[in-house]
Design a protein around this motif. Structure first.
Motif, PDB file in Angstrom:
ATOM      1  N   THR A  62       0.846  -1.196   0.000  1.00 13.79           N
ATOM      2  CA  THR A  62       0.000   0.000   0.000  1.00 13.79           C
ATOM      3  C   THR A  62       0.880   1.244   0.000  1.00 13.79           C
ATOM      4  OG1 THR A  62      -0.063   0.120   2.407  1.00 13.79           O
ATOM      5  CG2 THR A  62      -1.809  -1.180   1.321  1.00 13.79           C
ATOM      6  N   ASP A  63       0.286   2.377  -0.335  1.00 12.87           N
ATOM      7  CA  ASP A  63       1.018   3.644  -0.299  1.00 12.87           C
ATOM      8  C   ASP A  63       1.510   3.939   1.119  1.00 12.87           C
ATOM      9  OD1 ASP A  63       0.686   4.034  -3.001  1.00 12.87           O
ATOM     10  OD2 ASP A  63      -1.062   5.344  -2.784  1.00 12.87           O
ATOM     11  N   GLU A  64       0.711   3.564   2.116  1.00 17.89           N
ATOM     12  CA  GLU A  64       1.114   3.793   3.509  1.00 17.89           C
ATOM     13  C   GLU A  64       2.370   2.991   3.843  1.00 17.89           C
ATOM     14  OE1 GLU A  64      -0.681   3.594   8.061  1.00 17.89           O
ATOM     15  OE2 GLU A  64      -1.754   2.555   6.456  1.00 17.89           O
ATOM     16  N   ALA A  65       2.397   1.712   3.477  1.00 21.70           N
ATOM     17  CA  ALA A  65       3.570   0.874   3.747  1.00 21.70           C
ATOM     18  C   ALA A  65       4.785   1.383   2.982  1.00 21.70           C
ATOM     19  CB  ALA A  65       3.279  -0.578   3.386  1.00 21.70           C
ATOM     20  N   LYS A  66       4.591   1.752   1.725  1.00 17.49           N
ATOM     21  CA  LYS A  66       5.703   2.281   0.931  1.00 17.49           C
ATOM     22  C   LYS A  66       6.256   3.562   1.544  1.00 17.49           C
ATOM     23  CE  LYS A  66       4.134   0.582  -3.547  1.00 17.49           C
ATOM     24  NZ  LYS A  66       3.628   1.007  -4.868  1.00 17.49           N
TER      25      LYS A  66
END
Length: 184
Positions: A62-66
């Protein structure tokens, strides 16, 4: 006139993607970079060229994890399709060759390890938790992979093996786990 054309061209150019982690494939240089930057080391073991994507159960980070990986970690990817990656998987005791290990910010101790994939929510929660630079590490937190098995009606379920993961891993050294020390 030229100034307005230049401004228009610059505003139309795509911004640099600040949420894409930089993945090193050299464990030892990444561990040195981790110590210098005082950021935890996120070691992802997986298969294929972009196997880190498979760490998320949905098959794409996800964008959050990235964003968390890009801003708060030094990231290293070990492809377990290669002989070197297989050696690291064995050293990290991940026989399936997929998982994540997060060090403390000094790179000396494992703070978190998980074999297999994680849900998007679990991955983001753990990345946020272990990115805290003032978190003292006393034990390695290990999470278990959830498995579901089906047994035919009337058939007895096999006995569960008597395995309990160790609750504490000592400071990593070459005889126990791949060393995060700078001596390699």
């Amino acid at each position: 006139m030229y100034t307005s054309i230049l401004l228009l061209a610059l505003s139309a150019a795509p911004a640099a993607d600040l949420t894409t982690p930089s993945w090193s494939t050299d464990y030892f240089s990444a561990s040195k970079q981790s110590a210098t930057a005082k950021k935890p080391l996120a070691v992802v073991l997986g298969t294929g060229e972009a196997g880190w994507e498979k760490l998320d159960r949905d098959g794409k980070l996800t964008d959050e994890a990235k964003g968390l990986l890009a801003s708060k970690y030094v990231c290293v990817y070990l492809n377990t399709d290669t002989p070197e990656g297989k050696r690291f998987a064995k050293a990290f005791e991940m026989p399936d060759g997929r998982g994540i290990v997060i060090s403390d910010r000094a790179g000396d101790v494992q703070a978190f390890r998980h074999e297999g994939d994680l849900s998007s929510r679990e991955l983001a929660r753990n990345l946020e938790r272990y990115a805290e630079t003032d978190r003292p590490v006393r034990v390695t937190e290990t999470t278990a992979t959830q498995r579901t098995s089906y047994y035919a009606p009337g058939a007895p379920a096999p006995a569960a093996p008597g395995y309990a993961p160790p609750a504490y891993y000592p400071t990593m050294n070459p005889g126990y786990f791949p060393s995060c020390s700078r001596g390699h």
